[in-house]
Design a protein around this motif. Structure first.
Motif, short mmCIF file in Angstrom:
data_model
loop_
_atom_site.label_atom_id
_atom_site.label_comp_id
_atom_site.label_asym_id
_atom_site.label_seq_id
_atom_site.Cartn_x
_atom_site.Cartn_y
_atom_site.Cartn_z
N UNK A 28 58.32 127.81 -13.62
CA UNK A 28 57.21 126.90 -13.91
C UNK A 28 57.72 125.65 -14.63
N UNK A 29 58.56 125.84 -15.64
CA UNK A 29 59.10 124.69 -16.37
C UNK A 29 59.98 123.83 -15.48
N UNK A 30 60.73 124.48 -14.59
CA UNK A 30 61.58 123.72 -13.67
C UNK A 30 60.73 122.84 -12.75
N UNK A 31 59.69 123.39 -12.18
CA UNK A 31 58.84 122.63 -11.27
C UNK A 31 58.20 121.47 -12.01
N UNK A 32 57.72 121.70 -13.22
CA UNK A 32 57.09 120.63 -13.98
C UNK A 32 58.11 119.53 -14.32
N UNK A 33 59.33 119.95 -14.64
CA UNK A 33 60.39 118.97 -14.92
C UNK A 33 60.72 118.16 -13.67
N UNK B 70 35.25 112.80 -9.94
CA UNK B 70 35.35 114.17 -9.46
C UNK B 70 35.27 115.14 -10.63
N UNK B 71 35.41 116.43 -10.35
CA UNK B 71 35.33 117.41 -11.43
C UNK B 71 36.50 117.29 -12.40
N UNK B 72 36.28 117.69 -13.65
CA UNK B 72 37.35 117.71 -14.65
C UNK B 72 38.41 118.72 -14.22
N UNK B 73 39.63 118.54 -14.69
CA UNK B 73 40.72 119.41 -14.27
C UNK B 73 41.71 119.59 -15.42
N UNK B 74 42.51 120.65 -15.32
CA UNK B 74 43.55 120.92 -16.30
C UNK B 74 44.82 120.16 -15.91
N UNK B 75 45.30 119.33 -16.81
CA UNK B 75 46.56 118.61 -16.61
C UNK B 75 47.61 119.25 -17.49
N UNK B 76 48.75 119.62 -16.90
CA UNK B 76 49.83 120.29 -17.64
C UNK B 76 50.94 119.28 -17.89
N UNK B 77 51.27 119.09 -19.15
CA UNK B 77 52.28 118.13 -19.59
C UNK B 77 53.45 118.85 -20.24
N UNK B 78 54.64 118.29 -20.10
CA UNK B 78 55.70 118.61 -21.04
C UNK B 78 55.35 117.90 -22.34
N UNK B 79 55.52 118.54 -23.49
CA UNK B 79 55.01 117.99 -24.77
C UNK B 79 55.39 116.54 -25.06
#
Length: 733
Positions: free
Chosen positions: A218-223, A277-286
């Motif tokens: 998961x962290x790799x894909x986000x990076x 559009x609808x609200x959504x969860x955004x995932x960030x690196x800190x």
């Protein structure tokens, strides 16, 4: 077909992909008269290693007989030649290729035993004094832990090069650290990616559904998404891409995302969709979440701060300013420049944008002159050294890179200028603002004093930053900052076909050949559909035709700019071909993977190195190579920088660079291959950016179809950013 195994000495690394590990080697196998070509996927290997390869023989239609391996084991060399190459690879400081040869010739297969048990026997070798012996003994002792790590890692598919790096990072705890969590290698060791760490983990017996593996994936894909320019990833996208990478169902991956949020490895922000559009969860690196949020907050503070000129004389009258500029600086401002000047004098933060030849530099000169006339403090900055140098030459005022202006302090682990120690200025002008990424914007804004005025200058039609974010576009489209767009091409600029064609491309019109105001044409299009013939044409242009006709140096004055890295017309292949043509001398060289560095090479730094005060994209030239000591010394922006052999992963050749990497730079001549093999990246802003890098000459080489596709494709690549929306929220009402 049943697999077979061969064992031999790695003589040469012909090719090694940094992206996926695909490698082409030349291996000396006992009983075979010629070197064997071995191809397969592997982590980096060092010439001199003995390898046991498992796979099968095949015949390539172009390259002939090859051994295609699917398994590779590295062994300590047992032959004299292997020991010589191994010791001389830089593994032991103080022992270069010549000294390694003497040691291996004297002690043969007993060399490693002598180094371990009877190092005093090295005094028998000519050239080894007592002091050098002590140095070699200390270095060899230091390598014992490295060798322990190496043996462990080699059994799990990692090369000696990375073993040394891993030991440097973890010290005596290296083996324990890797056993505990092999995925830390991808996060901590430059050059090791997730896929390599995953192979190590699989070899060590880590289960495919292990939470440790899912969390790392998961962290790799986000990076990787941030490497593609995104500041965050919608949770649905992150889950989908991680599931694909890990070959896992979405449920366990979603649980891994939740764990990453709970552990603080990522931040989840519930965002409002900009298109209702609808609200959504955004995932960030800190770091990116902090940077985006705090940047918007700081911009809002600056915009709402009271507009005061520190000299106490109030806001200058625009008409009087224009008159003063005309009389004192001999600059006649056009109507749109006057409006832009008035805007900057009445706004705490403002943006000036426009293409080449529209008068941005002239306007900057006028603004700087006005502030200095009133005794106010002015700072000029740009994201890259070359852009800062151009800014200084154009304005006659000192300009620095943003990094150097903020003064990175290694002991503090951050910039010396920040919220507690702001910059000493009344006006800060930042050029090439399209290159500023989210993190750099954050650090810049922290250091701007509340009393100062800030002007961003840039070209909205150029590519966005290499790093995450789309800062200039987000600030403009937010509608919260005053923007002046300069769109009139001045008469002098109209003499340049480079400028005219850049604007043609920006309007969706195919460029045409033409001459500038001088006696020589400055824009050429060489049509060629065959990729191999395109390569030949580029080599001839750079080596012969352009230097002969225009009197330009093929290495320092001519830059090949590529839409992408891969393919025969990509950065990688063209660098190999151009190095071969432009720097063919059999000079002393140091090999690193598939690359070799020698005096005269044009090189580029590929990551920020604050200790050396050099940054991603800085270009220089190799001056000296010391094979014995494993050192490469390069001239970068007039400073001599020395690289240890293990630091060469940070360097790449720069005879050809990507158009993205060329941002902020300007070259006397640029040659741009454009072909349908670049199809995925054929975009208008890419071609526009490449053309605007040329100062005196631009040559396009390739397919008319590809050129047409690029000009007509104005769909820019989506980047997930929220800076503009956050700024709206802070200034709402």
């Amino acid at each position: 077909m049943e697999s077979v195994s061969i064992r031999g000495l790695l003589e040469r690394v012909t090719y090694a992909s940094a992206e996926n590990g695909y490698s082409v080697w030349r291996v000396r196998v006992a009983g075979m008269p010629d070197l064997v070509t071995a191809v397969g996927y592997s982590v980096s290997r060092t010439p001199g290693e003995e390898l046991e390869l498992t796979g099968d023989w095949s015949t390539h239609p172009k390259y002939g007989r090859q051994f295609r391996f699917n398994e590779c084991k590295s062994l300590l060399p047992s032959s004299v030649e292997g020991i010589k190459r191994y010791l001389g690879s830089g593994l032991v400081k103080g022992v270069g290729p010549k000294m390694a040869g003497r040691i291996a010739e004297r002690f043969g297969e007993r060399t490693f035993d002598v180094l371990d048990e009877h190092p005093e026997l090295l005094r028998e070798i000519k050239g080894i004094s007592g002091r050098l012996l002590d140095s070699i003994v200390q270095a060899w002792e230091a390598q014992k832990e490295v060798r322990t790590v190496m043996y462990f890692l080699q059994s799990n598919g990692v090369s000696p090069n990375f073993a040394a790096k891993i030991y440097a990072e973890y010290g005596n705890d290296a083996v324990e650290t890797v056993r505990e969590n092999p995925y830390r290698l991808a996060a901590d060791i430059f050059g090791i990616g997730f896929l390599t760490a995953d192979k190590v983990a699989m070899t060590m017996g880590v289960e495919s559904d292990s939470p440790m593996r899912l969390d790392a994936g998961v962290l790799h894909v986000l990076s990787e998404l941030t490497n593609d320019g995104h500041v965050y990833a919608p949770r649905d996208l992150l889950r989908s891409k991680a599931s694909e990478l890990l070959h896992s169902d979405s449920g366990p991956v979603d649980e891994a995302i939740t764990r990453s949020i709970q552990s603080g490895n990522t931040v989840c922000d519930r965002l409002r969709s900009p298109d209702d559009g609808p609200a959504f969860d955004a995932i960030y690196l800190p770091p990116y979440h902090t940077a985006e949020r705090k940047s918007a907050e700081r911009l809002a503070e600056l915009l709402e701060a009271e507009l005061i000129f520190p000299d106490g004389r109030g806001t200058p009258d625009p008409e009087q300013v224009s008159s003063w500029v005309r009389g004192s600086m001999a600059i006649e401002l056009a109507p749109n420049q006057k409006k832009a000047l008035e805007m900057t004098l009445s706004s705490k933060v403002s943006i000036i944008t426009g293409g080449p030849g529209t008068g941005k530099t002239t306007l900057i000169r006028a603004i700087v002159g006005l502030y200095e006339m009133r005794g106010l403090r002015v700072l000029l900055a740009a994201p890259t050294g070359r852009a800062a140098k151009r800014m200084a030459e154009a304005t006659g005022h000192e300009a620095k890179t943003i990094h150097r202006m903020l003064e990175y302090n290694g002991k503090m682990g951050g910039f010396a200028h920040n919220a507690e120690n702001p910059l000493a200025c009344d006006l800060l002008i930042v050029d090439e603002a399209s290159m500023i990424d989210t993190l750099l914007l954050y650090h810049l804004l922290r250091a701007v004093p509340r009393s100062a005025m800030l002007i961003f200058v840039g070209d909205i039609h150029q590519l966005p930053s290499v790093g995450p974010g789309n800062v200039l576009k987000d600030l403009i489209t937010s509608g919260k900052l005053p923007v002046a767009e300069l769109n009139k091409i001045f008469r002098q600029a109209q003499q340049s076909s480079i400028v005219l064609n850049a604007h043609r491309v920006n309007k969706g019109v195919v460029p045409v050949e033409g001459g500038g105001g001088g006696s020589l044409r400055d824009f050429f299009i060489i049509e060629q559909d065959d990729p191999d013939k395109c390569v030949d044409a580029i080599l001839t242009l750079v080596k012969e035709r352009i230097p002969t006709r225009f009197g330009l140096d093929p290495v320092s004055d001519i830059q090949v700019l590529c839409p992408m890295n891969k393919g025969s017309l990509g950065v990688g292949n063209l660098n190999i071909a151009l190095q071969r043509e432009l720097n063919p001398n059999p000079l002393p060289k140091i090999e690193r993977g598939s690359r070799s560095f020698k005096a005269g090479d044009k090189i580029m730094q590929t990551r920020n190195n604050y200790d050396k005060d050099i940054f991603n994209g800085d270009i220089g030239f190799v001056k000296y190579v010391d094979r014995e000591a494993g050192l490469v010394t390069a001239d970068i922006d007039g400073r001599e920088i020395t690289f240890q052999s293990e630091e060469l992963d940070e360097l790449t050749h720069a005879y050809a660079v990507s158009i993205h990497k060329s941002q902020g730079s300007e070259y006397p001549a640029v040659v741009i291959p454009i072909h349908t093999q670049h199809y995925m990246l054929l975009q208008r802003n890419l071609l526009y950016t490449g053309i605007t890098r040329g100062k005196e000459l631009v040559v396009l080489v390739g397919s008319p179809k590809a050129l047409y596709i690029a000009v007509k494709n104005d769909r820019t690549k989506l980047r997930y950013t929220y800076l503009g929306e956050r700024l709206k929220d802070y200034l709402r009402g």
